[in-house]
Scaffold this motif. Structure first.
Motif, PDB file in Angstrom:
ATOM      1  N   MET A  60      71.467 -25.182  46.470  1.00 46.62           N
ATOM      2  CA  MET A  60      72.088 -25.342  45.424  1.00 46.62           C
ATOM      3  C   MET A  60      72.541 -23.792  45.151  1.00 46.62           C
ATOM      4  O   MET A  60      72.065 -23.037  45.511  1.00 46.62           O
ATOM      5  N   PRO A  61      73.503 -23.825  45.130  1.00 45.88           N
ATOM      6  CA  PRO A  61      74.506 -22.038  44.953  1.00 45.88           C
ATOM      7  C   PRO A  61      73.603 -21.047  43.887  1.00 45.88           C
ATOM      8  O   PRO A  61      73.366 -19.751  44.037  1.00 45.88           O
ATOM      9  N   THR A  62      73.466 -21.802  42.882  1.00 43.33           N
ATOM     10  CA  THR A  62      72.835 -20.634  41.959  1.00 43.33           C
ATOM     11  C   THR A  62      71.525 -21.627  41.268  1.00 43.33           C
ATOM     12  O   THR A  62      71.822 -23.183  40.551  1.00 43.33           O
ATOM     13  N   GLY A  63      70.712 -20.927  40.524  1.00 43.87           N
ATOM     14  CA  GLY A  63      69.722 -21.553  39.890  1.00 43.87           C
ATOM     15  C   GLY A  63      70.573 -22.304  38.105  1.00 43.87           C
ATOM     16  O   GLY A  63      69.282 -23.151  37.699  1.00 43.87           O
ATOM     17  N   THR A  64      71.672 -21.812  37.970  1.00 43.64           N
ATOM     18  CA  THR A  64      72.019 -22.058  36.690  1.00 43.64           C
ATOM     19  C   THR A  64      72.510 -23.857  36.647  1.00 43.64           C
ATOM     20  O   THR A  64      71.971 -25.116  36.124  1.00 43.64           O
ATOM     21  N   GLN A  65      72.610 -23.758  38.190  1.00 39.52           N
ATOM     22  CA  GLN A  65      73.421 -25.480  38.457  1.00 39.52           C
ATOM     23  C   GLN A  65      72.263 -25.861  39.064  1.00 39.52           C
ATOM     24  O   GLN A  65      72.070 -27.364  38.700  1.00 39.52           O
ATOM     25  N   SER A  66      71.061 -25.156  39.773  1.00 36.75           N
ATOM     26  CA  SER A  66      69.850 -25.913  39.649  1.00 36.75           C
ATOM     27  C   SER A  66      69.245 -26.445  39.052  1.00 36.75           C
ATOM     28  O   SER A  66      68.841 -27.908  38.430  1.00 36.75           O
ATOM     29  N   ASN A  67      69.045 -25.913  37.659  1.00 42.14           N
ATOM     30  CA  ASN A  67      68.214 -26.465  36.302  1.00 42.14           C
ATOM     31  C   ASN A  67      68.908 -26.984  36.160  1.00 42.14           C
ATOM     32  O   ASN A  67      68.696 -28.044  35.062  1.00 42.14           O
ATOM     33  N   LEU A  68      70.187 -27.368  35.986  1.00 39.66           N
ATOM     34  CA  LEU A  68      71.391 -27.838  35.199  1.00 39.66           C
ATOM     35  C   LEU A  68      71.488 -29.591  35.521  1.00 39.66           C
ATOM     36  O   LEU A  68      71.421 -30.025  35.173  1.00 39.66           O
ATOM     37  N   CYS A  69      71.458 -29.198  36.879  1.00 42.62           N
ATOM     38  CA  CYS A  69      70.924 -31.205  37.785  1.00 42.62           C
ATOM     39  C   CYS A  69      70.014 -31.188  37.835  1.00 42.62           C
ATOM     40  O   CYS A  69      69.562 -32.174  37.853  1.00 42.62           O
ATOM     41  N   ALA A  70      69.455 -30.240  37.566  1.00 45.35           N
ATOM     42  CA  ALA A  70      67.352 -31.091  37.481  1.00 45.35           C
ATOM     43  C   ALA A  70      67.553 -31.884  35.641  1.00 45.35           C
ATOM     44  O   ALA A  70      67.022 -32.709  35.434  1.00 45.35           O
ATOM     45  N   LEU A  71      68.071 -31.138  34.989  1.00 47.09           N
ATOM     46  CA  LEU A  71      67.686 -31.721  33.423  1.00 47.09           C
ATOM     47  C   LEU A  71      68.434 -32.574  32.933  1.00 47.09           C
ATOM     48  O   LEU A  71      68.356 -33.747  32.630  1.00 47.09           O
ATOM     49  N   MET A  72      70.038 -33.124  34.295  1.00 48.29           N
ATOM     50  CA  MET A  72      71.096 -33.853  33.789  1.00 48.29           C
ATOM     51  C   MET A  72      70.007 -35.720  35.105  1.00 48.29           C
ATOM     52  O   MET A  72      70.366 -36.457  35.057  1.00 48.29           O
ATOM     53  N   SER A  73      69.446 -34.842  35.907  1.00 46.01           N
ATOM     54  CA  SER A  73      68.407 -35.800  36.159  1.00 46.01           C
ATOM     55  C   SER A  73      67.241 -36.604  35.653  1.00 46.01           C
ATOM     56  O   SER A  73      67.301 -38.066  36.320  1.00 46.01           O
ATOM     57  N   HIS A  74      66.682 -36.194  34.693  1.00 41.22           N
ATOM     58  CA  HIS A  74      65.771 -36.231  33.897  1.00 41.22           C
ATOM     59  C   HIS A  74      66.218 -36.854  33.136  1.00 41.22           C
ATOM     60  O   HIS A  74      65.617 -37.897  33.036  1.00 41.22           O
ATOM     61  N   CYS A  75      67.260 -36.309  32.457  1.00 42.63           N
ATOM     62  CA  CYS A  75      67.554 -37.258  31.095  1.00 42.63           C
ATOM     63  C   CYS A  75      69.134 -37.547  30.973  1.00 42.63           C
ATOM     64  O   CYS A  75      69.657 -37.243  31.936  1.00 42.63           O
ATOM     65  N   GLN A  76      69.433 -38.722  30.563  1.00 43.89           N
ATOM     66  CA  GLN A  76      70.638 -39.377  29.961  1.00 43.89           C
ATOM     67  C   GLN A  76      71.357 -38.664  28.877  1.00 43.89           C
ATOM     68  O   GLN A  76      70.788 -37.823  27.734  1.00 43.89           O
ATOM     69  N   ARG A  77      72.568 -38.471  28.780  1.00 40.85           N
ATOM     70  CA  ARG A  77      73.180 -38.539  27.207  1.00 40.85           C
ATOM     71  C   ARG A  77      72.480 -38.875  26.226  1.00 40.85           C
ATOM     72  O   ARG A  77      71.976 -39.987  26.039  1.00 40.85           O
ATOM     73  N   GLY A  78      72.265 -37.784  25.194  1.00 44.92           N
ATOM     74  CA  GLY A  78      71.408 -38.430  23.862  1.00 44.92           C
ATOM     75  C   GLY A  78      70.342 -38.736  24.304  1.00 44.92           C
ATOM     76  O   GLY A  78      69.507 -39.258  22.682  1.00 44.92           O
ATOM     77  N   GLU A  79      70.019 -37.829  24.646  1.00 48.08           N
ATOM     78  CA  GLU A  79      68.773 -37.696  24.890  1.00 48.08           C
ATOM     79  C   GLU A  79      68.228 -36.112  24.977  1.00 48.08           C
ATOM     80  O   GLU A  79      68.870 -36.018  24.906  1.00 48.08           O
ATOM     81  N   GLU A  80      66.823 -35.914  25.068  1.00 48.31           N
ATOM     82  CA  GLU A  80      66.522 -34.664  24.498  1.00 48.31           C
ATOM     83  C   GLU A  80      65.419 -33.900  25.687  1.00 48.31           C
ATOM     84  O   GLU A  80      64.838 -34.748  26.120  1.00 48.31           O
ATOM     85  N   TYR A  81      65.366 -32.627  26.078  1.00 49.21           N
ATOM     86  CA  TYR A  81      64.103 -31.592  26.372  1.00 49.21           C
ATOM     87  C   TYR A  81      63.824 -30.715  24.962  1.00 49.21           C
ATOM     88  O   TYR A  81      64.252 -30.255  24.430  1.00 49.21           O
ATOM     89  N   ILE A  82      62.197 -30.555  25.796  1.00 49.90           N
ATOM     90  CA  ILE A  82      61.413 -29.363  25.051  1.00 49.90           C
ATOM     91  C   ILE A  82      61.274 -28.747  26.099  1.00 49.90           C
ATOM     92  O   ILE A  82      61.340 -28.525  27.086  1.00 49.90           O
ATOM     93  N   VAL A  83      61.712 -26.955  25.037  1.00 48.65           N
ATOM     94  CA  VAL A  83      62.121 -25.943  26.402  1.00 48.65           C
ATOM     95  C   VAL A  83      62.004 -24.935  25.124  1.00 48.65           C
ATOM     96  O   VAL A  83      61.863 -24.932  23.855  1.00 48.65           O
ATOM     97  N   GLY A  84      61.294 -23.739  25.857  1.00 52.68           N
ATOM     98  CA  GLY A  84      61.158 -22.559  25.454  1.00 52.68           C
ATOM     99  C   GLY A  84      62.766 -21.960  24.445  1.00 52.68           C
ATOM    100  O   GLY A  84      63.913 -21.979  25.600  1.00 52.68           O
ATOM    101  N   GLN A  85      62.280 -21.004  23.082  1.00 47.88           N
ATOM    102  CA  GLN A  85      63.247 -20.217  22.469  1.00 47.88           C
ATOM    103  C   GLN A  85      64.180 -19.367  23.780  1.00 47.88           C
ATOM    104  O   GLN A  85      65.008 -19.522  23.785  1.00 47.88           O
TER     105      GLN A  85
END
Length: 345
Positions: A60-85
């Motif tokens: 991926m070009p960036t870490g932001t895009q890599s994380n974004l693609c990961a989150l959207m590959s794990h979760c569908q619209r209206g779903e949730e991820y637990i994460v640190g502040q």
């Protein structure tokens, strides 16, 4: 008289490609990565996936895009991820998961060691009820604020996620800093042990590893297929990307073990700043030194350092980041500049 070069401690993202890295980039065989036939990209993806214990990987070009693609590959619209502040995937990446993926973050306050208290994680997992977003993912970061998440914590967090049916993603932007801190003699093996607790991991090469561009997302083949589609949709398809992949692969081979030098210089910087009135310094675990400045002494500090050729950031705490373009002489200059501010007339 010429001025000495500035000491840039704002971030490890400011590193410049070394001469050897530039040579590797120049010699890289190239293809078209959108067609999947760039041999340098394919080699990097295959090597990192095998090294970290995954089936596949995606540049991926960036870490932001890599994380974004990961989150959207794990979760569908209206779903949730637990994460640190203070995790990047929540606080520092523009809210992309919510804005572009319609994925709800459930942020949790960090414990002092950077971890997320597991009782609080479990308490925030939503019941299967139409009133709630469905909790799908636990997202951690290692290192987090320069701190290393302990291996026993990762095992416990992974076990909790699996027991509750959650996927597990690691923002490993500084994965190899964590690995070197755990086992400087065998950092690649330590990185693999860290990754064994996750379904997907994003590794950044443009921070402490010193490449100019690039992150790699690792996971199962099916997961990477989904991420590949999201990468295309978010504009991440590159053509002769092997120029960049070659830099990352050079960093993987030559810049991992030397992270121990950055950690040692961070400890020296922290030691040199101890005991100053109005400054409280946190002992670093890796390459990042944080300090808290008394409010009455804060105004003018960053400009004072800049005038002396030392660059730092003070977004929410005073932060110094060591990297491969900072040497022992630069660290001593930084110490002298800070001490002059707090002890000078």
């Amino acid at each position: 008289m010429s001025q000495p070069p500035r000491v840039d401690l704002r971030s490890d993202t400011v590193t410049q490609p070394t001469a050897a890295m530039r040579e590797a980039m120049s010699a890289a065989p190239l293809g078209d990565d959108v067609f999947g036939d760039d041999p340098s990209v394919n080699a990097l993806q295959a090597e990192l996936a095998e090294m970290l214990g995954f089936e596949a990987a995606l540049f991926m070009p960036t870490g932001t895009q890599s994380n974004l693609c990961a989150l959207m590959s794990h979760c569908q619209r209206g779903e949730e991820y637990i994460v640190g502040q203070y995790a990047h995937t929540y606080r520092w990446e523009g809210g992309g998961a919510a804005v572009l993926g319609s994925i709800q973050p459930q942020p949790i306050a960090h414990a002092p060691d950077g971890s997320l208290p597991l009782d609080e994680v479990e308490a925030q997992i939503k019941p299967d009820d139409a009133h709630f977003a469905r909790t799908r993912l636990l997202a951690l970061e290692n290192t987090i604020g320069g701190k290393v998440l302990p291996m026993d914590y990762l095992a416990a967090a992974s076990a909790l996620a699996q027991r509750r049916g959650l996927a597990r993603h690691l923002d490993g932007a500084r994965l190899f800093n964590a690995a070197v801190a755990i086992d400087a003699a065998e950092p690649y093996a330590a990185a693999r042990r860290i990754c064994s607790h996750f379904d997907s991991v994003s590794v950044c090469f443009s921070k402490g590893l010193g490449a100019p561009v690039g992150s790699v997302l690792c996971g199962s083949r099916e997961f990477i297929q989904r991420a590949h589609r999201w990468r295309k949709m978010s504009g991440g398809g590159l053509r002769q990307a092997g120029l960049l992949a070659a830099a990352a692969q050079h960093a993987l081979h030559h810049h991992v073990r030397r992270l121990a030098d950055d950690h040692a210089l961070a400890r020296r910087l922290a030691e040199g700043l101890q005991g100053l009135p109005g400054l409280s310094v946190e002992a670093p675990q890796t390459n990042i030194v944080f300090a808290d400045v008394a409010p009455e002494r804060a105004a003018g500090l960053i400009e004072h350092l800049k005038a002396r050729g030392v660059l730092a950031t003070g977004l929410y705490r005073l932060r110094f980041v060591i990297h491969l373009d900072v040497d022992a002489v630069g660290v001593e200059r930084a110490i002298a500049a800070v001490r002059d501010y707090f002890l000078g007339a």
